[in-house]
Write a protein that holds these residues in place. Structure first.
Motif: not given
Length: 152
Positions: A78-84, A109, A113, A118-119, A121
């Motif tokens: 779920h978070v992979r597309p947003r991960m560095a 998560e 962060r 991870l950005p 939020v």
């Protein structure tokens, strides 16, 4: 298995696989910890890859170790597309055995962060609007009958 149900595997390209890859992450990575797990992160230009280390010290039963790994793989999906980009290795701790799936996912998560992978939020309403932007009205428009219409 029928072809109508595609396999939901975690792709090989998204995994840290060899001993050499794990060793390079452990030797040169940034590390952040939580009571449930430790995250080792080695920045890179490649898309994010995940490695998992859940030993028998965490849970002697394979079912318990596999649950922890399954929850972490699913959270990564779920978070992979947003991960560095780079390689991430999670080392689970004994407390993960008794943690719920949601607690494991939230800890993962939170570590991402804290590591800066991870950005962050911001909570709704905590950031000021950009300069020159119109303020957003949060009032509900009234209907011709004088009552507020419910939002859909």
């Amino acid at each position: 298995m029928s072809s109508t149900y595609p396999r939901k595997r975690f792709p090989r390209s998204a995994r840290v696989r060899t001993r050499a890859e794990y060793t390079s992450v452990f030797n040169g990575a940034r590390r952040v910890s939580d009571p449930l797990m430790t995250l080792h992160w080695l920045k890179g230009e490649t898309p994010a890859r995940l490695g998992l280390a859940v030993s028998r010290k965490v849970d002697t039963r394979a079912v318990g170790r596999n649950r922890i790994k399954r929850v972490l793989r699913n959270a990564t999906r779920h978070v992979r597309p947003r991960m560095a980009g780079g390689d991430y290795v999670i080392v689970a701790r004994a407390a993960a055995k008794t943690a719920s799936n949601d607690q494991i996912r939230e800890a993962f998560e939170r570590l991402l962060r804290r590591a800066g992978a991870l950005p962050v939020v911001a909570a709704s309403g905590t950031m000021p609007p950009p300069e020159g932007a119109e303020p957003i009205s949060l009032t509900v428009p009234e209907s011709p009958s004088g009552r507020a219409e419910p939002a859909c």
